[in-house]
Design a protein around this motif. Structure first.
Motif, PDB file in Angstrom:
ATOM      1  N   ARG A 187       0.808  -1.077   0.194  1.00 53.39           N
ATOM      2  CA  ARG A 187      -0.087  -0.069  -0.181  1.00 53.39           C
ATOM      3  C   ARG A 187       1.004   1.233  -0.110  1.00 53.39           C
ATOM      4  NH1 ARG A 187      -2.623  -3.270   4.198  1.00 53.39           N
ATOM      5  NH2 ARG A 187      -4.596  -4.334   3.053  1.00 53.39           N
ATOM      6  N   ALA A 188       1.998   1.165   0.654  1.00 54.43           N
ATOM      7  CA  ALA A 188       3.069   2.352   0.846  1.00 54.43           C
ATOM      8  C   ALA A 188       3.293   2.605  -0.701  1.00 54.43           C
ATOM      9  CB  ALA A 188       3.989   1.978   1.700  1.00 54.43           C
ATOM     10  N   TRP A 189       3.555   1.440  -1.621  1.00 58.36           N
ATOM     11  CA  TRP A 189       4.139   1.898  -2.684  1.00 58.36           C
ATOM     12  C   TRP A 189       3.014   2.150  -3.884  1.00 58.36           C
ATOM     13  CZ3 TRP A 189       8.551   2.731  -4.499  1.00 58.36           C
ATOM     14  CH2 TRP A 189       9.991   1.855  -3.884  1.00 58.36           C
ATOM     15  N   TRP A 190       1.831   2.010  -3.278  1.00 59.50           N
ATOM     16  CA  TRP A 190       0.697   2.214  -4.199  1.00 59.50           C
ATOM     17  C   TRP A 190       0.939   3.859  -3.924  1.00 59.50           C
ATOM     18  CZ3 TRP A 190      -3.860  -1.081  -1.807  1.00 59.50           C
ATOM     19  CH2 TRP A 190      -3.764  -2.062  -2.510  1.00 59.50           C
ATOM     20  N   SER A 191       1.115   4.446  -2.968  1.00 59.26           N
ATOM     21  CA  SER A 191       1.039   5.864  -2.704  1.00 59.26           C
ATOM     22  C   SER A 191       2.353   6.577  -3.376  1.00 59.26           C
ATOM     23  CB  SER A 191       1.273   6.135  -1.324  1.00 59.26           C
ATOM     24  OG  SER A 191      -0.161   6.155  -0.654  1.00 59.26           O
ATOM     25  N   LEU A 192       3.430   5.699  -3.079  1.00 63.81           N
ATOM     26  CA  LEU A 192       4.737   6.252  -3.627  1.00 63.81           C
ATOM     27  C   LEU A 192       4.718   6.435  -5.188  1.00 63.81           C
ATOM     28  CD1 LEU A 192       8.088   5.335  -2.000  1.00 63.81           C
ATOM     29  CD2 LEU A 192       7.926   6.387  -4.244  1.00 63.81           C
ATOM     30  N   ARG A 193       4.218   5.400  -5.811  1.00 68.80           N
ATOM     31  CA  ARG A 193       4.269   5.364  -7.357  1.00 68.80           C
ATOM     32  C   ARG A 193       3.386   6.406  -7.838  1.00 68.80           C
ATOM     33  NH1 ARG A 193       5.224   1.801 -11.818  1.00 68.80           N
ATOM     34  NH2 ARG A 193       3.832   2.228 -13.460  1.00 68.80           N
ATOM     35  N   SER A 194       2.240   6.467  -7.375  1.00 70.07           N
ATOM     36  CA  SER A 194       1.284   7.611  -7.663  1.00 70.07           C
ATOM     37  C   SER A 194       1.818   8.867  -7.331  1.00 70.07           C
ATOM     38  CB  SER A 194       0.045   7.329  -7.007  1.00 70.07           C
ATOM     39  OG  SER A 194      -0.713   6.087  -7.149  1.00 70.07           O
ATOM     40  N   LEU A 195       2.526   9.167  -6.397  1.00 71.54           N
ATOM     41  CA  LEU A 195       3.186  10.600  -6.098  1.00 71.54           C
ATOM     42  C   LEU A 195       4.188  10.942  -6.993  1.00 71.54           C
ATOM     43  CD1 LEU A 195       3.201  10.695  -2.199  1.00 71.54           C
ATOM     44  CD2 LEU A 195       1.789  11.966  -3.604  1.00 71.54           C
ATOM     45  N   LEU A 196       5.054   9.976  -7.444  1.00 71.41           N
ATOM     46  CA  LEU A 196       6.039  10.032  -8.292  1.00 71.41           C
ATOM     47  C   LEU A 196       5.383  10.150  -9.609  1.00 71.41           C
ATOM     48  CD1 LEU A 196       8.766   7.568  -7.169  1.00 71.41           C
ATOM     49  CD2 LEU A 196       8.708  10.103  -6.736  1.00 71.41           C
ATOM     50  N   GLY A 197       4.238   9.785 -10.222  1.00 69.93           N
ATOM     51  CA  GLY A 197       3.746   9.551 -11.414  1.00 69.93           C
ATOM     52  C   GLY A 197       3.048  10.655 -12.088  1.00 69.93           C
ATOM     53  N   VAL A 198       2.403  11.252 -11.282  1.00 70.44           N
ATOM     54  CA  VAL A 198       1.255  12.361 -11.774  1.00 70.44           C
ATOM     55  C   VAL A 198       2.116  13.421 -12.656  1.00 70.44           C
ATOM     56  CG1 VAL A 198      -0.138  14.161 -10.889  1.00 70.44           C
ATOM     57  CG2 VAL A 198      -0.373  11.977  -9.715  1.00 70.44           C
ATOM     58  N   ARG A 199       3.161  13.976 -11.954  1.00 76.21           N
ATOM     59  CA  ARG A 199       3.676  15.225 -12.972  1.00 76.21           C
ATOM     60  C   ARG A 199       4.153  14.463 -14.343  1.00 76.21           C
ATOM     61  NH1 ARG A 199       8.507  19.292 -11.812  1.00 76.21           N
ATOM     62  NH2 ARG A 199       8.993  18.022 -10.361  1.00 76.21           N
ATOM     63  N   TRP A 200       4.715  13.090 -14.620  1.00 72.65           N
ATOM     64  CA  TRP A 200       5.290  12.614 -15.744  1.00 72.65           C
ATOM     65  C   TRP A 200       4.183  12.392 -16.544  1.00 72.65           C
ATOM     66  CZ3 TRP A 200       4.221   8.566 -18.807  1.00 72.65           C
ATOM     67  CH2 TRP A 200       5.353   8.320 -19.837  1.00 72.65           C
TER      68      TRP A 200
END
Length: 268
Positions: A213-226
């Motif tokens: 679940r932590a990686w769900w948040s981390l991946r999404s936070l990193l991905g939005v701008r790209w």
């Protein structure tokens, strides 16, 4: 007159594009190092991958995989529980394989990128500050030492093909590297939390769901701008912004519950 195959644009942005012509996929990438990684990773992977038909930079030709994608982000998956379990089992086989010779991202690199992306999301009013803050707190659980394994690096549901309950192949290996096994499992189940138990049943080892679940948040936070900068909409239903909002709501509920004493009265 012979029937002419149509050209289908699978994905395209200024870095790379993939088109399909009949049973052939043509991948065009401006960065040939990514293609180098993809070809070598597919040769090393102990699970089914597309057949390399030919390569003439900047184009890589791959044979189409049989079956259909396990699912799509933002849409309910119609695949069976057994198919999702098979995807988990395939991930376990990959993670147990010998490591690729090239490294992946370090913890320090990921943490630094996360700080920058969270700042950008708030400064540009892409998401409310409380949603970013709660997800940043959730993401911290992923930022711990891990034993590196052979990871796919972008194990999205659209990259896993199934025929019935069987895995027929896995696509798009350009991000393959040494990394955290739970990152792959999180990418596979992103936007499909109801399928996590099926994947873990197939994976067949003790896994901490909170780190996924932590990686769900981390991946999404990193991905939005790209995604925004490359012409995609992370705010589409069921996609990254929805994931972040759902994660924030869940974290808020957990925080509320943790602040209550037995009997239901709040401590504040």
């Amino acid at each position: 007159m012979a029937e002419v195959e149509q050209v289908e644009v699978v994905v395209a942005h200024h870095e790379r594009a993939t088109v399909r012509v009949g049973e052939v996929f043509l991948k065009i990438d401006a960065d040939q190092t990514r293609t180098d990684v993809e070809v070598e990773a597919m040769a090393m992977a102990p699970i089914p991958t597309p057949e390399v038909l030919w390569r003439k930079p900047p184009v890589l030709a791959l044979a189409a995989l049989p079956g259909t994608a396990l699912g799509r982000l933002g849409e309910p998956s119609t695949a069976s529980a057994a198919a999702w379990a098979a995807a988990g089992a395939a991930a376990r086989i990959l993670h147990d394989a010998p490591l690729p010779p090239w490294p992946g991202r370090s913890l320090d690199e990921i943490a630094s990128q996360l700080d920058g992306e969270c700042e950008w999301l708030v400064d540009n009013s892409v998401l409310p500050a409380d949603v970013v803050t709660r997800n940043r707190r959730i993401a911290e659980a992923a930022l711990r030492p891990w034993t590196p394994v052979f990871t796919h690096g972008d194990l999205q549901v659209t990259h896993v093909f199934v025929d019935g309950d069987e895995i027929t192949g896995v696509l798009d290996w350009s991000e393959a590297a040494r990394g955290d096994a739970l990152y792959d499992l999180a990418t596979l189940t992103l936007g499909h939390p109801e399928r996590l138990d099926d994947v873990l049943a197939g994976y067949g080892t003790d896994v901490d769901p909170d780190v996924i679940r932590a990686w769900w948040s981390l991946r999404s936070l990193l991905g939005v701008r790209w995604l925004v900068e490359h012409g995609f909409d992370p705010a589409s239903p069921g996609c990254e912004v929805d994931v972040l909002r759902a994660q924030a709501r869940d974290r808020q509920q957990r925080d509320i519950q943790s602040c209550r004493v037995p009997g239901g009265s709040a401590r504040w």
